[in-house]
Design an enzyme around this catalytic site. Structure first.
Site, PDB file in Angstrom:
ATOM      1  N   LYS A   1      35.234  39.580  46.602  1.00 23.74           N
ATOM      2  CA  LYS A   1      34.173  38.745  47.167  1.00 23.74           C
ATOM      3  C   LYS A   1      33.949  37.499  46.335  1.00 23.74           C
ATOM      4  CE  LYS A   1      31.369  42.744  46.117  1.00 23.74           C
ATOM      5  NZ  LYS A   1      30.784  43.813  46.846  1.00 23.74           N
TER       6      LYS A   1
ATOM      7  N   LYS B   1      44.134  40.808  44.467  1.00 28.66           N
ATOM      8  CA  LYS B   1      43.570  41.510  45.619  1.00 28.66           C
ATOM      9  C   LYS B   1      42.405  40.741  46.224  1.00 28.66           C
ATOM     10  CE  LYS B   1      40.371  44.543  43.174  1.00 28.66           C
ATOM     11  NZ  LYS B   1      39.822  45.873  43.013  1.00 28.66           N
TER      12      LYS B   1
ATOM     13  N   LYS C   1      31.284  42.593  30.164  1.00 24.68           N
ATOM     14  CA  LYS C   1      30.009  41.907  30.426  1.00 24.68           C
ATOM     15  C   LYS C   1      29.500  41.193  29.172  1.00 24.68           C
ATOM     16  CE  LYS C   1      28.466  42.768  34.751  1.00 24.68           C
ATOM     17  NZ  LYS C   1      29.678  43.218  35.434  1.00 24.68           N
TER      18      LYS C   1
END
Ligand code: TRP
Length: 329
Positions: free
Chosen positions: A197, A194, A111
């Protein structure tokens, strides 16, 4: 009975990967263990979501869980912020969480690298709040993906440390749970990796039949096998993995044979795949729509879930306060 806790951040909608990787197993698991499912809306605040959309996102996931078959009569399903006791436990646990170990967490470093302008304290203490979620119910098992294993490792470390410092055997060492078998990993439609979203490569549980057909027809493949029995390229292997999850075994066998004999037509394969995905998704989507438009029902579910979760939380906090020396007068 063993206690299982699963949390999901309230960002966006669930996709087929969530369904086959976790949700479908939760539905079975809820009958074999004492299950807590919660929606981590406090956690989602670390990335500053639009306040006008937070509630809608929570409601969407809640509806999706219920539509997939999580039964609020059987399991405890709640919204994290409805049980603010978790914030107190997080505060208490933070007294024994060292800044250095939090700074070394992979998700935190990630982050910091990606959003250097938003390195807030909530991000740093994210694993402490997550440990509090888990230890609040003294969960034995936590179904998590690979990306959350380090957080779970920290949870165990905090639990051990707490037990050691206060000379108690109070918190369990919560371990990852994989439903006793290899987890199905559903790949994306864009050829590699994979289903997720953010990647825009996924089929959502709320996608319409038309949207599903469009997405599947656009899925990445290759130029086709050139010699018999050649191995699958990654994009084609991915399509077959999805097919394994949604199609009849005889259908999968049919297309694998066609591939092996170089007679495969990807258009036909995709058409079949789209219909089989629709067969799984359409009934869930219809239930999502019915449930999410029933505010009275949702209100009952979360009120009831919060009450059950608070009872469990209150027990833990009373013990932890006592252990740490906070006694009632
Ligand atoms: N960090 C998890 C995720 O991003 C969500 C989460 C928060 C969680 N608290 C939890 C998962 C407790 C399991 C248990 O997916």
């Amino acid at each position: 009975m063993k206690r299982v806790l699963s949390g999901i951040r309230s960002t966006g909608q669930l996709h087929l990967g969530n369904y086959f990787g976790a949700l479908k197993n939760f539905v079975t698991m809820q009958h074999d263990a004492e299950c807590f499912f919660f929606i981590a809306d406090y956690h989602s605040l670390t990335t500053h979501p639009d306040p006008t959309r937070l509630h809608g996102n929570v409601k969407q996931i809640l509806s999706e869980y219920l539509a997939a078959g999580i039964d609020p009569q059987v399991a405890t399903i709640y919204i994290q912020s409805d049980v603010p006791q978790v914030a107190e436990l997080s505060l208490l646990l933070s007294m024994h969480a060292y800044v250095g170990e939090l700074e070394r967490t992979a998700s935190f470093k990630d982050k910091v690298r990606k959003n250097p302008e938003n390195v807030n304290a909530g991000l740093l203490t994210y694993p402490v709040l997550m440990a509090a979620d888990i230890l609040l119910h003294r969960a034995d098992y936590v179904p998590v993906g690979k990306d959350q294993e380090q957080h779970l490792e920290l949870t165990r470390r905090f639990a051990r440390r707490f037990n050691q410092i206060y000379g108690v055997d109070y918190f369990p060492e919560s371990v990852p749970y994989n439903f006793g078998r290899e987890l199905v990993k559903i790949p994306g439609l864009d050829g590699t990796g994979k289903m997720g979203k953010s990647e825009g490569n996924g089929i959502f549980l709320s996608d319409s039949d038309e949207v599903i057909r469009k997405k599947v027809m656009k899925a990445v493949t290759d130029s086709g096998p050139t010699e018999p029995n050649s191995p699958f390229s990654e994009p084609v292997a991915n399509i077959f993995t999805i097919m394994d999850a949604v199609s009849e075994p005889s259908t999968v066998a049919y297309f694998k044979e066609k591939y092996a004999s170089c007679e495969i037509r990807y258009g036909e394969l995709k058409k079949q795949l789209a219909e089989d995905i629709i067969r799984t998704v359409a009934p869930i989507r219809e239930r999502i729509e019915a449930i999410s438009s029933n505010d009275k029902y949702l209100h009952e579910v979360v009120t009831d879930g919060a009450a059950k979760a608070r009872r469990s939380a209150d027990r833990t906090l009373a013990d932890v306060r006592e252990i740490m020396g906070i006694h009632p007068f």
